[in-house]
Motif scaffolding. Structure first.
Motif, PDB file in Angstrom:
ATOM      1  N   LEU A 164      -4.384  -3.773  -9.172  1.00 42.88           N
ATOM      2  CA  LEU A 164      -4.649  -2.543  -8.418  1.00 42.88           C
ATOM      3  C   LEU A 164      -6.010  -2.662  -7.758  1.00 42.88           C
ATOM      4  CD1 LEU A 164      -3.538   0.163 -11.016  1.00 42.88           C
ATOM      5  CD2 LEU A 164      -2.199  -0.758  -9.133  1.00 42.88           C
ATOM      6  N   ILE A 166      -1.623  -4.141  -5.219  1.00 42.52           N
ATOM      7  CA  ILE A 166      -1.270  -2.791  -4.780  1.00 42.52           C
ATOM      8  C   ILE A 166      -2.585  -2.138  -4.370  1.00 42.52           C
ATOM      9  CG2 ILE A 166      -0.156  -0.611  -5.366  1.00 42.52           C
ATOM     10  CD1 ILE A 166       1.331  -2.049  -7.586  1.00 42.52           C
ATOM     11  N   THR A 169       0.849  -1.191   0.000  1.00 38.23           N
ATOM     12  CA  THR A 169       0.000   0.000   0.000  1.00 38.23           C
ATOM     13  C   THR A 169       0.883   1.238   0.000  1.00 38.23           C
ATOM     14  OG1 THR A 169      -1.852   1.132   1.083  1.00 38.23           O
ATOM     15  CG2 THR A 169      -0.199   0.181   2.537  1.00 38.23           C
ATOM     16  N   THR A 183      -4.153   6.107 -11.906  1.00 37.86           N
ATOM     17  CA  THR A 183      -3.421   5.523 -13.031  1.00 37.86           C
ATOM     18  C   THR A 183      -4.134   5.805 -14.351  1.00 37.86           C
ATOM     19  OG1 THR A 183      -4.496   3.387 -12.576  1.00 37.86           O
ATOM     20  CG2 THR A 183      -2.289   3.736 -11.673  1.00 37.86           C
ATOM     21  N   THR A 234      -5.208   0.474  -1.744  1.00 34.37           N
ATOM     22  CA  THR A 234      -5.398   1.754  -1.064  1.00 34.37           C
ATOM     23  C   THR A 234      -5.409   1.546   0.457  1.00 34.37           C
ATOM     24  OG1 THR A 234      -7.778   1.445  -1.274  1.00 34.37           O
ATOM     25  CG2 THR A 234      -6.705   2.801  -2.944  1.00 34.37           C
ATOM     26  N   LEU A 261       3.633   3.848  -7.512  1.00 35.62           N
ATOM     27  CA  LEU A 261       2.798   2.775  -8.062  1.00 35.62           C
ATOM     28  C   LEU A 261       3.531   2.063  -9.193  1.00 35.62           C
ATOM     29  CD1 LEU A 261      -0.755   4.445  -8.239  1.00 35.62           C
ATOM     30  CD2 LEU A 261       0.214   3.046  -6.406  1.00 35.62           C
ATOM     31  N   THR A 305      -1.945  -4.959 -15.898  1.00 35.93           N
ATOM     32  CA  THR A 305      -2.567  -5.348 -14.634  1.00 35.93           C
ATOM     33  C   THR A 305      -3.737  -6.292 -14.883  1.00 35.93           C
ATOM     34  OG1 THR A 305      -4.060  -3.446 -14.648  1.00 35.93           O
ATOM     35  CG2 THR A 305      -1.926  -3.162 -13.547  1.00 35.93           C
ATOM     36  N   MET A 321      -6.742   4.193  -6.621  1.00 36.33           N
ATOM     37  CA  MET A 321      -5.615   3.662  -7.397  1.00 36.33           C
ATOM     38  C   MET A 321      -5.956   3.672  -8.883  1.00 36.33           C
ATOM     39  SD  MET A 321      -2.971   2.512  -5.574  1.00 36.33           S
ATOM     40  CE  MET A 321      -2.594   2.193  -3.842  1.00 36.33           C
ATOM     41  N   ARG A 322      -7.106   3.147  -9.216  1.00 31.04           N
ATOM     42  CA  ARG A 322      -7.494   3.057 -10.623  1.00 31.04           C
ATOM     43  C   ARG A 322      -7.697   4.447 -11.227  1.00 31.04           C
ATOM     44  NH1 ARG A 322     -10.552  -0.985  -8.211  1.00 31.04           N
ATOM     45  NH2 ARG A 322     -12.469   0.248  -8.295  1.00 31.04           N
ATOM     46  N   ALA A 382      -2.239   6.652  -3.138  1.00 32.77           N
ATOM     47  CA  ALA A 382      -2.720   6.390  -4.490  1.00 32.77           C
ATOM     48  C   ALA A 382      -2.234   7.445  -5.479  1.00 32.77           C
ATOM     49  CB  ALA A 382      -4.246   6.338  -4.498  1.00 32.77           C
ATOM     50  N   SER A 383      -1.996   8.656  -4.979  1.00 40.53           N
ATOM     51  CA  SER A 383      -1.574   9.746  -5.856  1.00 40.53           C
ATOM     52  C   SER A 383      -0.106   9.670  -6.251  1.00 40.53           C
ATOM     53  CB  SER A 383      -1.829  11.087  -5.159  1.00 40.53           C
ATOM     54  OG  SER A 383      -1.143  11.123  -3.921  1.00 40.53           O
TER      55      SER A 383
END
Length: 558
Positions: free
Chosen positions: A258, A299, A233, A267, A301, A242, A282, A263-264, A236-237
């Protein structure tokens, strides 16, 4: 001083705290200054002080009172404490929003989610190109941080140049996004800088900041040596992190998944704007469920212990069908923000009880800060050579220490916490006013003021419990004997097996039988008598003074 134009700086959030950034600049005659707003962020609640609250926002009442003077909003970068309030508060402002393309992408998503017009977000060019807003000419000066396309703002007005640093670090190799360019910053400072309004987060860290590029080489051997499922973890930013994590998983022969909406979203936005060009492929959470654990990397949050995020849910059981088991590894590639220690420790202990190996950044191998440390702050002071340094983005102790750092090199340092209005136009900055500032709570779907009493009442009930009393009064002013008491959040059994609610009902039956017609006819007096009686019983028996709700029913004659 009357008659001349002022250049004002007014923090509504972010100065005296870490988070909820919102800074007002204005130029013009006193009380008629044309205004711009820099950043509109959020802070996150905790169960101890803001139970049930979803998000904390700055109180923009002063800005709404002067809305006809507001020209535009400028967002320095895409972190939630700088852009997170856009969707929630745009309806009250309805002014153009300017940001660089990646941040603009995130801001548009926030407006769309709230049913607002995403076209109100305008993509801004980078320095030296400018955006005009009333008397201001504003340019986005690239700076490295833990999110791509961060920018300081070069704010020009007839009173001179101000640089608002935003969040930054001096990173020569950030992996994703622009490296720090000292020559570009020196060029921005050439006309002379009246004031540098500057990030203060790491002013107490006395070693130079470290580059994001130093993390990736440490991640690969950790992932490669791990058995079972590997989960990491981070913020996320932090798109660069990542990518480093995903590449470490790919190098170890693991499929990468992810987990978590943030997260999504990050990205996707970074890919749309061309910032991520070689992110490993992914798999979806549904596909991940069919992949052998030793061949999978998640990976997720929740690096700050957020209860609804993937990390916390995995620590409590299953998430999207995945669960942690003995021999698995969970990596915190992040720093715990002050105030989140309990929640993060709870997750770590839950995993430990499962037999999961928890890896943290205690030795500095798997995370680097996105903020400038003390030597880096000194360097940015030297490059920009401002007349005045105004610390922001920090608790009061950070602001004060940063001001002292500026003064040690012969510059003026001013501590201006939230609500302090400074005039920067004269030979020496001066405090010219104070504005009431505070917080607005997003509670479910409602915006609640800090002093509206909703959260205060919730805390009182949480601390002391609740008693509901129902009484009926006939048309002769007699209280009927069937007084009913219901208690919540207080022990029911006292003195062995005695019932607290029964004791309260018995007390009230006797007390109400003796009241005068005058009290019986007065709702306020009757309620006051009941509340005092109930609280005395509770105080005597369990040491609590509960919140009391009294329901009075008056029966009319047929």
């Amino acid at each position: 001083m009357s008659g001349r134009n002022r250049l004002i700086y007014l923090p509504l959030g972010g100065a005296g705290e870490i988070g909820m950034n919102a800074y007002v600049y204005g130029y013009g005659a006193e009380g008629r200054e044309r205004l711009i707003l820099v950043d509109l962020g959020i802070a996150f609640p905790d169960m101890d002080t803001t139970p049930g609250v979803d998000v904390i926002l700055p109180d923009i009442s002063w800005l709404k009172d002067n809305l006809d003077r507001l020209e535009a909003v400028f967002i320095t970068h895409g972190h939630e404490d700088h852009v997170g309030g856009v969707g929630h508060l745009f309806q009250q402002l309805k002014k153009p929003i300017h940001a660089r393309k990646f941040t603009a992408n995130l801001a548009r998503r926030k407006l769309s989610e709230k049913g607002q017009d995403p076209k109100m977000v305008r993509t801004a060019p980078a320095f030296p190109e400018t955006v005009t807003a009333g008397p201001f000419s504003v340019s986005f000066l690239p700076i490295s941080h833990s999110i791509p396309e961060s920018a300081a703002l070069v704010i020009d007005s007839p009173a001179g140049r101000v640089i608002h640093s935003g969040d930054f670090k001096l990173d020569p190799s950030p992996i994703v996004g622009e490296a720090f360019d000292p020559d570009l910053w020196a060029e921005a400072a050439k006309p002379g800088v009246r004031a540098l309004i500057c990030d203060s987060t790491n002013v107490f860290s006395r070693h130079p900041g470290r580059s994001e590029a130093q993390v990736a080489p440490n991640l690969r051997p950790l992932v490669a040596a791990s058995k079972g499922l590997f989960v990491a973890t981070t913020f996320a930013s932090n798109v660069a992190r990542l990518q480093s994590l995903a590449k470490a998983g790919e190098a170890a022969g693991r499929s990468v998944c992810l987990m978590g909406r943030a997260m999504r979203r990050m990205t996707e936005a970074a890919t749309e704007e061309g910032l991520l060009t070689d992110f490993p492929p992914t798999v979806s959470p549904e596909e991940a469920a069919d992949i052998p654990r030793e061949n999978l990397m998640l990976i997720v949050t929740g690096s700050q212990g957020e209860r609804r995020a993937a990390s916390a849910q995995l620590s409590r059981g299953k998430y999207f069908g995945m669960e942690m088991r003995e021999g698995d590894t969970f990596l915190f590639s992040s720093k715990t923000i002050p105030g989140n220690e309990k929640e993060v420790a709870r997750i770590m202990n839950n995993f430990s009880e499962m037999g999961v190996d928890v890896v943290t950044d205690d030795d500095g191998l798997y995370h680097v800060s996105g903020h400038a440390n003390r030597p880096d702050l000194e360097r940015i002071h030297e490059i920009t050579n401002p007349q005045v340094v105004i610390p922001m983005h920090g608790e009061h102790r950070h602001l004060r220490e940063h001001a002292k750092l500026a003064e040690a090199t012969g510059r003026t340092g001013i501590v201006a916490p939230n609500g302090t209005m400074l005039d920067l136009a004269g030979n020496k900055p001066e405090v010219v006013g104070h504005v009431e500032t505070g917080r607005t709570y997003l509670d479910g779907s409602a915006l609640v003021g800090q002093f509206d009493g909703v959260i205060r009442d919730r805390l009182r009930i949480a601390l002391n419990g609740l008693v509901v009393v129902a009484v009926m009064v006939d048309d002769d002013g007699d209280v009927l004997e069937d007084t009913w008491v219901d208690i919540r959040g207080i022990p029911e059994e006292v003195r062995g097996s005695a019932s607290l609610s029964d004791m309260m009902e018995e007390h009230l039956a006797g007390a109400l039988a003796r009241i005068s017609r005058k009290v019986a006819d007065d709702d306020e007096a009757l309620e006051d008598l009941i509340v005092k009686g109930v609280r005395k019983i509770a105080q005597d028996e369990v040491g609590k003074r509960p919140e009391v709700t009294v329901l009075i029913t008056r029966l009319a004659a047929e």
